[in-house]
Each structure stands twice: as C-alpha cells, then as structure tokens.
Design an enzyme around this catalytic site. Structure first.
Site, PDB file in Angstrom:
ATOM      1  CE  LYS A  53      56.348  54.913 -31.834  1.00  0.00           C
ATOM      2  NZ  LYS A  53      55.061  54.560 -32.166  1.00  0.00           N
ATOM      3  CE  LYS A 107      57.155  53.733 -28.295  1.00  0.00           C
ATOM      4  NZ  LYS A 107      56.121  53.594 -28.865  1.00  0.00           N
TER       5      LYS A 107
HETATM    6  C1  PBG Z   1      52.332  52.244 -32.020  1.00  0.00           C
HETATM    7  C2  PBG Z   1      53.230  51.978 -30.986  1.00  0.00           C
HETATM    8  C3  PBG Z   1      54.473  51.404 -30.614  1.00  0.00           C
HETATM    9  C4  PBG Z   1      54.759  51.340 -29.301  1.00  0.00           C
HETATM   10  C5  PBG Z   1      53.817  51.986 -28.914  1.00  0.00           C
HETATM   11  N1  PBG Z   1      53.001  52.454 -29.609  1.00  0.00           N
HETATM   12  C6  PBG Z   1      55.171  50.469 -31.718  1.00  0.00           C
HETATM   13  C7  PBG Z   1      55.870  51.210 -33.009  1.00  0.00           C
HETATM   14  O1  PBG Z   1      55.847  52.364 -32.932  1.00  0.00           O
HETATM   15  O2  PBG Z   1      56.341  50.267 -33.629  1.00  0.00           O
HETATM   16  C8  PBG Z   1      55.885  50.504 -28.941  1.00  0.00           C
HETATM   17  C9  PBG Z   1      55.979  50.256 -27.390  1.00  0.00           C
HETATM   18  C10 PBG Z   1      56.870  49.368 -26.857  1.00  0.00           C
HETATM   19  O3  PBG Z   1      57.663  48.747 -27.644  1.00  0.00           O
HETATM   20  O4  PBG Z   1      56.851  48.935 -25.771  1.00  0.00           O
HETATM   21  N2  PBG Z   1      51.330  52.094 -31.752  1.00  0.00           N
END
Ligand code: PBG
Length: 305
Positions: free
Chosen positions: A178, A230
């Site tokens: 991520k 992601k």
């Molecule tokens: C963290 C989380 C995020 C997203 C999913 N889980 C935000 C981040 O890490 O800043 C982002 C998902 C999206 O942008 O669609 N709980």
C-alpha cells in the site's frame, strides 16, 4: 471468443461507508454516486450487493466522535461492529462481509495508528489495537478482516488474535503493498478524516517495487490469505510482480481518486464514462488481480446481466 481477460461480478468487492449519527445517507461530494450510509441503507446496499452476485462488501465505519486513541474502534457497540452484525444478518453467506481493520476512521488526527509523544505513529501499540479490533470484527460476523494500516507485524498479530478467539475460519486480506498515495484524497472526505501530515512513515514510497515484494513476502509468511496492491492504476507493474511472486490470491484496490478522476471527467463530457470504467477494470485484471475492490462493483455487476 478471443478475449484473454474478463471481469465477473464474483471477482468484485464493493467498499461501503457507514456513518454514526446521520438520519439520511450523506453524499460524498468528491465521489459522485457514493454515500455514507445509515445503518438502514447499508443493509439494503449489502442485500443489493449479494443479489448482484458480488464477491463481497468491504465496510468502513465513521464514528460520530473521534479521539486520539481511536477508541471507537474497540467499542463493540461502535459503528463498524454494529454495521458488521447488521450486514452479516442480512446476507448470511450469500456474499462475503469484509471489514477494514485500521484506526484512521476513528482517530481525530487521522493517522492509521496511535501516536508516540513525538507525533510519530507507534507501530507496536497500534498492532495490539488492530489485533483486538479484528477479533471484535470476527465476533460481529466478518468473514474476512482487512488490515490496511501497513504496520509491521500486523498480520501475525491479527492471525494469533483471531485463532485465540476461535475465529480460525476468518480470513485475512492483507494490504501488502500500500503506497503513500495522493489518490486516496476523496476517501478522506468519505471517512471525514482530517489527516495532519502524511503517512510516509508506514505506507510505501511510489518509487519502489522491490520493497513491495518484501512487504508482501512478510505478509504471506505471517499468514495472509489474500494480499492486496493499492492503488491499482498507477501500480499495475507492482500488481504483475506480486502476482508472479506469490501463489495466494491477489487483490487490487481501485481507489477513491481513480474513481473520482473518471467520474469528474465524464461529468464534463471529456471522457466516455462506461468505456473508461470497463477499461479500468479490465486493465487491473489483465495486470494480475484475482479480485478488485471498486466503487463501481455494483453498477458493473448489474450491467453485465
Ligand atoms: C485506511 C484506508 C484508506 C483507504 C482504504 N483504507 C486510506 C488511507 O490509507 O489513507 C483508501 C481507499 C480509497 O482511497 O478508496 N483505512
């Protein structure tokens, strides 16, 4: 006949937001067509997801009150645990109920964990909270828990906590690779997060792909059942590399900013919306994703009929 790639409803997961203390669903301005649900409309959205043949729903809770420790996350009567119970009661095993295991929806500073006195996220203290959170989610009915906070050791701690709680059958979808991405922008509005600073001490540098493979390998070794990459579109090479490196299923998250870009351009008549959505989802599958989390999941599944 000769298409090498397809996008089927059972490969798609719909992220859903549920907020405490609202009487009507609240539109998310930067994500046209996506709302923060009430418990009641969440139930309906879950049933619709199951009826459309989706693989699952991924629930994110937005508590009315946030604090520095994200205490709402450990409240069994808090928004996410209540929502998971409701969702599972509605769909049973007709589609998978998945939960976001992270603190950013619950903390007033918007970070994914609790902070040390110097303001940096405290990895180990946060992991302990995630483990407790995951056990609560399992007890509330989650089939799959999805730790998205990128803390080191989170998968092992969650696996141990689930097993100790008798939730051996609950699977872990680990956000393995991520990235610290600008493409989560609209999500911040979706979960009413006012992040101070950035997430670069725990999320990954967009410049790196070998680091992603190390992170994913650790998650697999710690017991992840599914690993995720992601965002998706800017990281299709990472997705391909992860697909080739592991034998467990790989998920990709088509994130809020990717959704918003297509919707905004389509709104202005600058892009063919349906064609862009199809191309987006097919590219992510072509790059190696077994499953995709996408805000278009329901629309796509219904359109395929
Ligand atoms: C963290 C989380 C995020 C997203 C999913 N889980 C935000 C981040 O890490 O800043 C982002 C998902 C999206 O942008 O669609 N709980």
């Amino acid at each position: 006949m000769i298409a090498e790639t397809d996008v089927r409803p059972q490969q798609l997961i719909l992220p859903l937001f549920v907020a405490d203390g609202i009487a009507e669903p609240r539109p998310i301005t930067s994500m046209p067509g996506v709302v923060q649900h009430t418990l009641d409309t969440l139930r309906k959205a879950c049933v619709a997801a199951a009826d459309a043949g989706l693989a699952g729903v991924m629930l994110f809770g937005i508590p009315e009150h946030k604090d520095a420790l994200g205490s709402g996350a450990l409240d069994d009567r808090g928004v996410l645990n209540v929502a998971l119970r409701a969702a599972r009661a509605e769909v049973g095993d007709a589609c998978l109920v998945m939960s976001d295991v992270c603190l950013d929806e619950f903390t007033d500073h918007g970070h994914c964990g609790v902070l040390r006195s110097d303001g940096v996220v405290d990895n180990d203290a946060t992991v302990e909270i995630y483990a407790e959170m995951a056990a609560l989610h399992a007890a509330a009915g989650a089939h799959v828990v999805a730790p998205s906070g990128m803390m080191d050791g989170q998968v092992a701690a969650i696996r141990a906590a689930l097993d100790a709680a008798g939730a051996q059958d609950v699977a872990i979808m680990a956000y393995g690779a991520k990235y610290a991405s600008a493409f989560y922008g609209p999500f911040r509005e979706a979960v009413a997060s006012s992040l101070q600073g950035d997430r670069k001490t725990y999320q990954q540098d967009p410049a790196n792909v070998r680091e992603a493979l190390r992170e994913v390998a650790l998650d697999v070794a710690e017991g992840a059942d599914i690993v995720m990459v992601k965002p998706a579109l800017g990281y299709l090479d990472v997705l391909r590399a992860v697909r080739e490196a592991v034998s467990i299923p790989v998920a990709a998250y088509n994130v809020s900013g990717e959704y918003a870009m297509v919707e905004a351009a389509a709104e202005r008549g600058w892009i063919n919306r349906e064609a862009a959505i199809a191309e987006t989802l097919i590219s992510i599958r072509r790059a190696g994703a077994d499953m995709i989390l996408t805000y278009w999941a329901h629309e796509w599944a219904v359109g395929q009929r």
